[in-house]
Each structure stands twice: as structure tokens, then as C-alpha cells.
Scaffold this active site. Structure first.
Site, PDB file in Angstrom:
ATOM      1  N   ALA A  36      -2.998 -39.754  -7.158  1.00 19.56           N
ATOM      2  CA  ALA A  36      -2.919 -41.227  -7.096  1.00 19.56           C
ATOM      3  C   ALA A  36      -1.792 -41.680  -8.027  1.00 19.56           C
ATOM      4  O   ALA A  36      -1.972 -42.494  -8.920  1.00 19.56           O
ATOM      5  CB  ALA A  36      -4.247 -41.880  -7.454  1.00 19.56           C
ATOM      6  N   HIS A  72       2.925 -41.634 -14.201  1.00 19.15           N
ATOM      7  CA  HIS A  72       3.067 -40.196 -13.935  1.00 19.15           C
ATOM      8  C   HIS A  72       4.547 -39.827 -13.775  1.00 19.15           C
ATOM      9  O   HIS A  72       4.991 -38.782 -14.243  1.00 19.15           O
ATOM     10  CB  HIS A  72       2.328 -39.811 -12.652  1.00 19.15           C
ATOM     11  CG  HIS A  72       0.846 -40.048 -12.690  1.00 19.15           C
ATOM     12  ND1 HIS A  72       0.244 -41.046 -11.974  1.00 19.15           N
ATOM     13  CD2 HIS A  72      -0.147 -39.412 -13.351  1.00 19.15           C
ATOM     14  CE1 HIS A  72      -1.062 -41.017 -12.178  1.00 19.15           C
ATOM     15  NE2 HIS A  72      -1.328 -40.040 -13.013  1.00 19.15           N
ATOM     16  N   GLN A 132      -6.796 -37.543 -25.576  1.00 15.05           N
ATOM     17  CA  GLN A 132      -6.633 -36.334 -24.757  1.00 15.05           C
ATOM     18  C   GLN A 132      -5.492 -35.468 -25.295  1.00 15.05           C
ATOM     19  O   GLN A 132      -5.609 -34.235 -25.372  1.00 15.05           O
ATOM     20  CB  GLN A 132      -6.354 -36.749 -23.315  1.00 15.05           C
ATOM     21  CG  GLN A 132      -5.955 -35.609 -22.398  1.00 15.05           C
ATOM     22  CD  GLN A 132      -5.919 -36.057 -20.950  1.00 15.05           C
ATOM     23  OE1 GLN A 132      -6.953 -36.124 -20.305  1.00 15.05           O
ATOM     24  NE2 GLN A 132      -4.748 -36.375 -20.433  1.00 15.05           N
ATOM     25  N   SER A 143      -4.323 -45.003 -12.548  1.00 14.54           N
ATOM     26  CA  SER A 143      -4.779 -44.855 -11.152  1.00 14.54           C
ATOM     27  C   SER A 143      -6.001 -45.742 -10.902  1.00 14.54           C
ATOM     28  O   SER A 143      -6.191 -46.250  -9.798  1.00 14.54           O
ATOM     29  CB  SER A 143      -5.142 -43.397 -10.875  1.00 14.54           C
ATOM     30  OG  SER A 143      -4.073 -42.552 -11.209  1.00 14.54           O
ATOM     31  N   ARG A 144      -6.830 -45.925 -11.929  1.00 10.31           N
ATOM     32  CA  ARG A 144      -8.066 -46.694 -11.749  1.00 10.31           C
ATOM     33  C   ARG A 144      -7.816 -48.204 -11.671  1.00 10.31           C
ATOM     34  O   ARG A 144      -8.721 -48.949 -11.295  1.00 10.31           O
ATOM     35  CB  ARG A 144      -9.062 -46.380 -12.863  1.00 10.31           C
ATOM     36  CG  ARG A 144      -9.656 -44.979 -12.762  1.00 10.31           C
ATOM     37  CD  ARG A 144     -10.754 -44.769 -13.784  1.00 10.31           C
ATOM     38  NE  ARG A 144     -11.499 -43.535 -13.554  1.00 10.31           N
ATOM     39  CZ  ARG A 144     -11.316 -42.402 -14.248  1.00 10.31           C
ATOM     40  NH1 ARG A 144     -10.391 -42.336 -15.196  1.00 10.31           N
ATOM     41  NH2 ARG A 144     -12.059 -41.336 -13.989  1.00 10.31           N
TER      42      ARG A 144
END
Ligand code: AMP
Length: 274
Positions: free
Chosen positions: A28, A33, A149, A182-183
Site C-alpha cells: 500500500a 515508502h 521500530q 497506509s492506514r
């Protein structure tokens, strides 16, 4: 652009390309990205990306089944961005039926996303270690949007002596300040208008903290600002940028990190302080 779907295809491509800069994703794809692909290209090696929606990093009540997927669109974007190789493993390639090994994480994985999403970072560390084993990249590019992360992955790479360089890439944002994600596709138009309040509150809080205002009061005010905009704050915290431990005064390196719910969407953001 080479597309590999089996380990044999991946090995063949890897042998032909030599060392690569690697961009792991869950698909997505958006400009955030592609910023990682650009950074990897600037690193000078052929760029390999992966698309794998990793089931082990989703909780039982999370959005694995409805996570946005667009393989054809993603491949076109990666090809346009100049990727040399895309790795598209199936779930049974990544998690062989008799596999039992997971990576146990601690330290920077403990608080925040780690507390709100039990098991999430063990899933992330495990899939990233598998991807590194498969791809054997010289360097791997991760977005600062997911600051915690990056620290978890850095810790894992150091602890397991993995021969890969982790390169952080600044967060790509909409002009409103909202971090691309993406969300965000799940947001209604009204929610989309409210969402930039999270970043605005972080910017305001960072200015106050640098100006010497008390940290606890500033964070309290930031949560209030976010709630006023219609978001439900999960945490807004001042932390040591590498250990992710909360700090009560400005020591460096410091980071403001935040998560909030807006409708069904969990928004994340973070910025440096000082
Ligand atoms: P995901 O597909 O959401 O797992 O993200 C794959 C990689 O893209 C991770 O390293 C993310 O941190 C990074 N990423 C996601 N959104 C952004 C953004 N807005 N700016 C920069 N990097 C991002």
C-alpha cells in the site's frame, strides 16, 4: 525490475545484483515508502524492496484481514522509483509450517507501541531478521515515522551481530503536517481534516519544552489539544531517543512520540526535541 516470489528466485536475483540497499514494506505504498527508495538509491547500491504483510506483528483484534493491499499498483510505483528487485514472499515462505522461532525483544520495545500492542515488536523483529537473512543487504532503510521500530531494529541488529547498516529516513508528511501512512486511507474526509492536530500538538510541545516549560504540564496540555480536535490520545511522551525511556526533563537525544486513535485509525507521530 526483477520480481522474486520464491527463495530460489530471490537467491538468483541476489547473486546477479551483488550487495543491495534494502527497503522492507507492507505494501500500500505512498510517498513515504518512496522516500526510503530514494534514500537507498542515494546510497549507491541497487535497491531491493520487499512487500509482506506480516501476520505476527498484528494483534488478534487488529486490521490484518483488511490491511490495504495493491500489488499491481505497488509494483508500478517501485519500478517507477528505480527499484532493481522486489521480494514478494508468501506467508508459508516466511513462516514455514514447522517453524517455531520468534525473537524476544525488550529495552526499547517495552513501552508505548510495545505496551499498547503486545507482541507487535516481537513480530517486527522476527520478520525483519528473516528478511535480512533472505536478502543479506548491505544496508536497510527505515522510516522515522515509526521511530520506536527503528530503535527496536537497531537494538536487535546490535544484539544479534547482524551485518547490516540501519539507515533512518525522515518522515514524509502532507502539507498539513500529517505523517503519510497506509492506514490514512481508512480516514473519513472529516477525520482527515482533524488528523494534523497530532503533529501540531507535538510541534507546540517541543517549542514549550525547549523554552524551558515544565515537561509534565506541557505533555498534559498536548494531550488536551489532541483530545479537543476529536482524537483519543493513547500516549504523548518525552523520551530518550534511543532507549525510549520516558524522561522528565530535556536531556539529549530526546524525542517527542505520540499515538492517538481517530475513528478506527491509530495515528503515530514523533519529532526531535532540541
Ligand atoms: P509499512 O509499510 O507501514 O510497514 O512501512 C514500511 C517502511 O516505510 C517503514 O520503515 C516505515 O517507517 C516507512 N514509512 C511509512 N510511512 C512513512 C512516512 N510517512 N515517511 C517515511 N517513512 C515512512
Amino acid at each position: 525490475m526483477i520480481i522474486a516470489r520464491t527463495l530460489a528466485e530471490l537467491n538468483e536475483a541476489r547473486n546477479a545484483l551483488g550487495p543491495v540497499g534494502f527497503v522492507p514494506t507492507m505494501g500500500a505504498l505512498h510517498e513515504g515508502h518512496l522516500a526510503l527508495v530514494d534514500a537507498a538509491k542515494a546510497g549507491g547500491l541497487p535497491v531491493a524492496a520487499s512487500i509482506f504483510v506480516n501476520p505476527t506483528q498484528f494483534g488478534p483484534k487488529e486490521d490484518l484481514a483488511r490491511y490495504p493491499r495493491d500489488e499491481a499498483g505497488d509494483l508500478a510505483k517501485l519500478e517507477g522509483a528505480g527499484c532493481a528487485l522486489v521480494w514478494l514472499p508468501g506467508v508459508h515462505v516466511m513462516y514455514p509450517p514447522h517453524g517455531t522461532t520468534m525473537i524476544h525483544v525488550n529495552g526499547p520495545a517495552t513501552h508505548w507501541e510495545g505496551a499498547s500492542r503486545p507482541g507487535h515488536f516481537a513480530g517486527v523483529a522476527t520478520v525483519v531478521a528473516k528478511l535480512f537473512g533472505q536478502m543479506r543487504p548491505e544496508s536497510a532503510y527505515f522510516g522515522e515515522k515509526d521511530w520506536q521500530q527503528i530503535q527496536v531494529v537497531r537494538r536487535m541488529v546490535a544484539d544479534l551481530h547482524l551485518p547490516v547498516r540501519i539507515v533512518p529516513v525522515p518522515t514524509r508528511r502532507e502539507p498539513s503536517g500529517l505523517a503519510l501512512s497506509s492506514r490514512n486511507a481508512y480516514l473519513t474526509p472529516e477525520e482527515h481534516r482533524a488528523a494534523p492536530a497530532l503533529h501540531a500538538a507535538l510541534l507546540h510541545a517541543a517549542r514549550e519544552i525547549v523554552a524551558g516549560k515544565e515537561v509534565a504540564a506541557t505533555l498534559h496540555h498536548a494531550r488536551h489539544e489532541v483530545a479537543q480536535a476529536g482524537l483519543v490520545p493513547d500516549y504523548i511522551a518525552l523520551v530518550h531517543a534511543e532507549t525510549l525511556e520516558p524522561i522528565s526533563g530535556l536531556i539529549r537525544p530526546a524525542r517527542l512520540i505520540a499515538a492517538a486513535k481517530l475513528g478506527h485509525v491509530r495515528l503515530l507521530d514523533n519529532i526531535p526535541v532540541g
